[in-house]
Design an enzyme around this catalytic site. Structure first.
Site, PDB file in Angstrom:
ATOM      1  N   CYS A   1      -3.926  -5.466  22.465  1.00  0.00           N
ATOM      2  CA  CYS A   1      -2.612  -4.290  21.743  1.00  0.00           C
ATOM      3  C   CYS A   1      -3.065  -3.371  21.308  1.00  0.00           C
ATOM      4  O   CYS A   1      -4.027  -2.645  20.851  1.00  0.00           O
ATOM      5  CB  CYS A   1      -2.513  -5.191  19.945  1.00  0.00           C
ATOM      6  SG  CYS A   1      -1.633  -4.277  19.401  1.00  0.00           S
TER       7      CYS A   1
ATOM      8  N   CYS B   1       1.488 -10.043  20.698  1.00  0.00           N
ATOM      9  CA  CYS B   1      -0.407  -9.716  19.078  1.00  0.00           C
ATOM     10  C   CYS B   1      -0.100 -10.264  17.971  1.00  0.00           C
ATOM     11  O   CYS B   1       1.533  -9.472  17.753  1.00  0.00           O
ATOM     12  CB  CYS B   1      -0.661  -7.997  19.705  1.00  0.00           C
ATOM     13  SG  CYS B   1      -0.821  -7.787  17.796  1.00  0.00           S
TER      14      CYS B   1
ATOM     15  N   LYS C   1      -4.444  -0.926   5.873  1.00  0.00           N
ATOM     16  CA  LYS C   1      -5.883  -1.941   4.920  1.00  0.00           C
ATOM     17  C   LYS C   1      -7.044  -1.089   4.306  1.00  0.00           C
ATOM     18  O   LYS C   1      -6.878  -0.703   3.187  1.00  0.00           O
ATOM     19  CB  LYS C   1      -5.789  -3.365   4.886  1.00  0.00           C
ATOM     20  CG  LYS C   1      -5.427  -4.014   3.610  1.00  0.00           C
ATOM     21  CD  LYS C   1      -6.503  -6.164   3.801  1.00  0.00           C
ATOM     22  CE  LYS C   1      -7.439  -6.415   3.801  1.00  0.00           C
ATOM     23  NZ  LYS C   1      -8.075  -6.970   4.493  1.00  0.00           N
TER      24      LYS C   1
ATOM     25  N   HIS D   1      -3.958  -2.654  17.278  1.00  0.00           N
ATOM     26  CA  HIS D   1      -4.270  -3.490  16.676  1.00  0.00           C
ATOM     27  C   HIS D   1      -6.057  -3.433  17.202  1.00  0.00           C
ATOM     28  O   HIS D   1      -6.987  -3.606  16.892  1.00  0.00           O
ATOM     29  CB  HIS D   1      -4.382  -4.842  16.198  1.00  0.00           C
ATOM     30  CG  HIS D   1      -2.542  -4.876  15.112  1.00  0.00           C
ATOM     31  ND1 HIS D   1      -1.636  -4.824  15.585  1.00  0.00           N
ATOM     32  CD2 HIS D   1      -2.591  -4.643  13.298  1.00  0.00           C
ATOM     33  CE1 HIS D   1      -0.864  -4.777  15.006  1.00  0.00           C
ATOM     34  NE2 HIS D   1      -1.244  -4.641  13.470  1.00  0.00           N
TER      35      HIS D   1
ATOM     36  N   HIS E   1       3.676   1.868   2.768  1.00  0.00           N
ATOM     37  CA  HIS E   1       4.992   0.918   1.694  1.00  0.00           C
ATOM     38  C   HIS E   1       6.020   1.483   1.042  1.00  0.00           C
ATOM     39  O   HIS E   1       6.821   1.441   1.059  1.00  0.00           O
ATOM     40  CB  HIS E   1       4.987  -0.583   1.207  1.00  0.00           C
ATOM     41  CG  HIS E   1       3.891  -1.511   2.685  1.00  0.00           C
ATOM     42  ND1 HIS E   1       2.989  -1.780   2.047  1.00  0.00           N
ATOM     43  CD2 HIS E   1       4.048  -2.131   3.459  1.00  0.00           C
ATOM     44  CE1 HIS E   1       2.345  -2.726   3.360  1.00  0.00           C
ATOM     45  NE2 HIS E   1       3.529  -2.656   4.288  1.00  0.00           N
TER      46      HIS E   1
ATOM     47  N   LYS F   1      -3.244   6.838  10.835  1.00  0.00           N
ATOM     48  CA  LYS F   1      -2.618   5.730  10.112  1.00  0.00           C
ATOM     49  C   LYS F   1      -3.146   4.747   8.740  1.00  0.00           C
ATOM     50  O   LYS F   1      -4.041   4.367   9.246  1.00  0.00           O
ATOM     51  CB  LYS F   1      -2.000   4.851  11.030  1.00  0.00           C
ATOM     52  CG  LYS F   1      -0.377   3.483  10.359  1.00  0.00           C
ATOM     53  CD  LYS F   1       0.169   3.104  10.749  1.00  0.00           C
ATOM     54  CE  LYS F   1       1.261   1.975  10.302  1.00  0.00           C
ATOM     55  NZ  LYS F   1       0.862   0.900  10.724  1.00  0.00           N
TER      56      LYS F   1
ATOM     57  N   HIS G   1       0.451  -1.051  -0.073  1.00  0.00           N
ATOM     58  CA  HIS G   1      -0.115   0.378  -0.153  1.00  0.00           C
ATOM     59  C   HIS G   1       1.071   1.257  -0.210  1.00  0.00           C
ATOM     60  O   HIS G   1       2.001   1.200  -0.147  1.00  0.00           O
ATOM     61  CB  HIS G   1      -1.247   0.239   1.104  1.00  0.00           C
ATOM     62  CG  HIS G   1      -0.484  -0.316   2.375  1.00  0.00           C
ATOM     63  ND1 HIS G   1       0.284   0.703   3.245  1.00  0.00           N
ATOM     64  CD2 HIS G   1      -0.406  -0.740   3.465  1.00  0.00           C
ATOM     65  CE1 HIS G   1       1.031   0.693   3.840  1.00  0.00           C
ATOM     66  NE2 HIS G   1       0.003  -0.243   4.478  1.00  0.00           N
TER      67      HIS G   1
ATOM     68  N   CYS H   1       1.285  -7.924  15.888  1.00  0.00           N
ATOM     69  CA  CYS H   1       2.383  -7.356  15.881  1.00  0.00           C
ATOM     70  C   CYS H   1       3.676  -8.376  15.586  1.00  0.00           C
ATOM     71  O   CYS H   1       4.756  -7.926  15.412  1.00  0.00           O
ATOM     72  CB  CYS H   1       2.658  -5.641  17.037  1.00  0.00           C
ATOM     73  SG  CYS H   1       1.558  -4.866  16.996  1.00  0.00           S
TER      74      CYS H   1
END
Ligand code: MSP
Length: 507
Positions: free
Chosen positions: A144, A126, A297, A147, A21, A294, A18, A129
């Protein structure tokens, strides 16, 4: 001239590439390209991180084996990087035999040196992570913090890395200037060390999707402890000692702030444990945010790399990521800011400069580009632009570097507006002088912007009649004023950056 080895994190194969990255990868790519211009012998490494529970589970959910999942997703990263003109010299996959061998060699060395021991571990884990959490760091309901899903209680016998033995050496390394950049991130890493380091569990027996522990085959290495070693594998750790010795002192890691702890604390300590030096530097960037959150996806389904390339072109996408997101800070991204940046810097500045100059050369100089004036007022502007551009690339600051290059472009547009060559007599010395200067700036801008604009700078180069390409030039020689020889055929082509319609709403 020297050696330069730059890396991106290796990306997990549980999910498609995405924009987050892409940001890291385009940044590292542009910095690698800048070093090639300097004549540095350069290795640029990226790749995929293919082991661990996260990948194993995601494969299971999709009804396939982990290696099928890894093959398919890794290929998608290769595809995305082709799409964005990423010039990596190597693409490493952690499932490659060479990486298994290097991981086993490095961790065996750490064990031989007394830094790995057996023990029992129990804690909150997690899977997202791939990390254990201490209870205090979990949110309500033992979730977490990243997440926001419940962590799982895991208990297993495994091997521990004696991270605690490295507190002093890590503090010393982190305190020295330039090892972890920017300072805020360095201080964050120092803070982690100052809080006190516990030994960490580095193997798993509950899982077999990983690199086997050579001295105890019931175990595999925990994914992070194999992943980090990819940087050493790629330059020959354990397989080609001469290559490793040549390249390792020049290793620079570009990472996002989410993986600071692993790269700025665990990784240098692992290297120290194996008797190696820490990397030359770690450069930590912030997050791209979509409306303050942040990118993930789900947030990204609207802005995929392919979609952006479709709308802004390869160069438009690369330029936006490099210019608009200051390295080190978090930055909100939106489609309207992308269009705004494209129109102002690419269409209205660089594109406009090329368009004006080629049009007037065709009209007033019979399409033959004149040479620049030796004592042009733009020579000093160009010299400053080069110095600032070079200093900023050297500091891993693409947005500052591009702004410095664009100062030259802006000043040259202003120069044309002051002198109005389009009103001068055809064939006059006057018109030749102004256009020669502007052609020289186009040559310089093509070289300096080539790490960002991989395609349009090649086009500028050929439209002003130059041979080869901007990326084949060598700095600093190619930055000296007066390199455009004159007497070359100049052609006016279609606009390089057709203006995009402004958008009022962000996706
Ligand atoms: N596999 C580990 C890294 C191992 S390196 C030895 C990993 N992979 S990842 O696929 O989750 O990629 C994380 C990296 O992607 C971040 O460090 C960052 O470089 C990049 N980004 C992911 N999301 C991002 C943003 N929203 N913004 C900017 N970069 C982000 O962690």
């Amino acid at each position: 001239m020297g050696r330069f080895y730059i890396t991106t994190p290796i990306y997990y194969v549980n999910d498609a590439p995405h924009l987050g990255h892409s940001y890291t990868t385009v940044t590292a790519d542009a910095i690698a390209r800048w070093h090639r211009l300097l004549g540095d012998d350069t290795i640029f490494l990226t790749g995929t991180d293919e082991h661990g529970l996260k990948v194993a589970r995601s494969a299971e959910e999709q009804g396939r084996t982990p290696i099928e999942q890894a093959d398919e997703t890794s290929a998608r990263f290769v595809e995305a990087w082709d799409l964005l003109d990423i010039s990596n010299d190597q693409f490493i996959r952690t499932t490659e035999p060479r990486h298994h061998a290097a991981t086993q060699a490095l961790l065996s060395k750490a064990k031989e040196n007394g830094y790995i021991e057996k023990g029992t571990y129990a804690g909150w884990y997690c899977v997202g992570c791939e990390a254990y959490y201490v209870e205090d760091d979990l949110l309500d309901g033992n979730c977490c913090p990243i997440h926001e899903r419940p962590a799982e209680w895991l208990e297993e016998d495994n091997y521990f890395f004696k991270l605690s033995a490295f507190e002093d050496r890590l503090t010393e390394w982190l305190t020295a200037d330039g090892n972890v950049v920017p300072d805020g991130k360095r201080n964050e890493a120092l803070g982690i060390v100052k809080q006190g380091l516990d030994d960490v569990s580095i193997t798993r027996s509950s899982l077999d999707w990983g690199v086997p522990v050579p001295w105890d085959p019931e175990h595999v290495f925990y994914v992070w402890y194999d992943a980090l070693i990819n940087y050493a594998t790629a330059v020959g750790y354990g397989a080609d000692d001469a290559s490793f010795a040549d390249w390792w002192p020049h290793a620079h890691h570009v990472i996002g702030k989410d993986i600071l702890r692993f790269h700025c604390v665990y990784w240098p300590a692992m290297l120290m444990a194996a008797g190696e030096e820490p990397p030359s530097s770690v450069h930590v960037h912030g997050f791209l945010l979509l409306k303050g959150k942040k990118m993930s996806k789900t947030g990204l389904t609207q802005i995929t790399p392919a979609q952006l390339v479709n709308d802004l072109g390869v160069d438009g996408t690369r330029y936006y990521l490099l210019r608009d997101v200051p390295f080190g800070s978090d930055s909100d991204v939106s489609f309207s800011s992308m269009v705004g940046r494209y129109n102002s810097d690419l269409a209205n500045n660089l594109g406009n400069l090329l368009n004006r100059v080629t049009t007037v050369v065709v009209k007033k100089c019979d399409g033959v580009g004149p040479a620049p004036q030796r004592d042009s007022e733009l020579a000093a502007v160009a010299e400053r632009a080069y110095e600032e551009t070079a200093a900023a690339w050297d500091r891993f600051q693409p947005s500052v570097a591009l702004d410095a290059t664009w100062n030259l472009v802006r000043e040259t547009n202003a120069y044309l507006e002051r002198h109005e060559p389009w009103k001068m007599d055809a064939g006059s010395a006057e018109v030749a002088a102004v256009l020669g200067d502007a052609l020289e700036v186009l040559r310089l801008a093509a070289v300096l912007a080539s790490p960002a604009l991989t395609r349009t700078t090649v086009e500028i180069w050929s439209r002003i009649g130059l041979d080869g390409g901007p990326a084949d030039q060598r700095l600093p020689e190619a930055a000296a004023w007066g390199g455009y020889p004159g007497g070359l055929p100049v052609v006016k082509g279609a606009p390089l950056f057709p203006r995009l319609d402004a958008v009022s709403e962000d996706d």
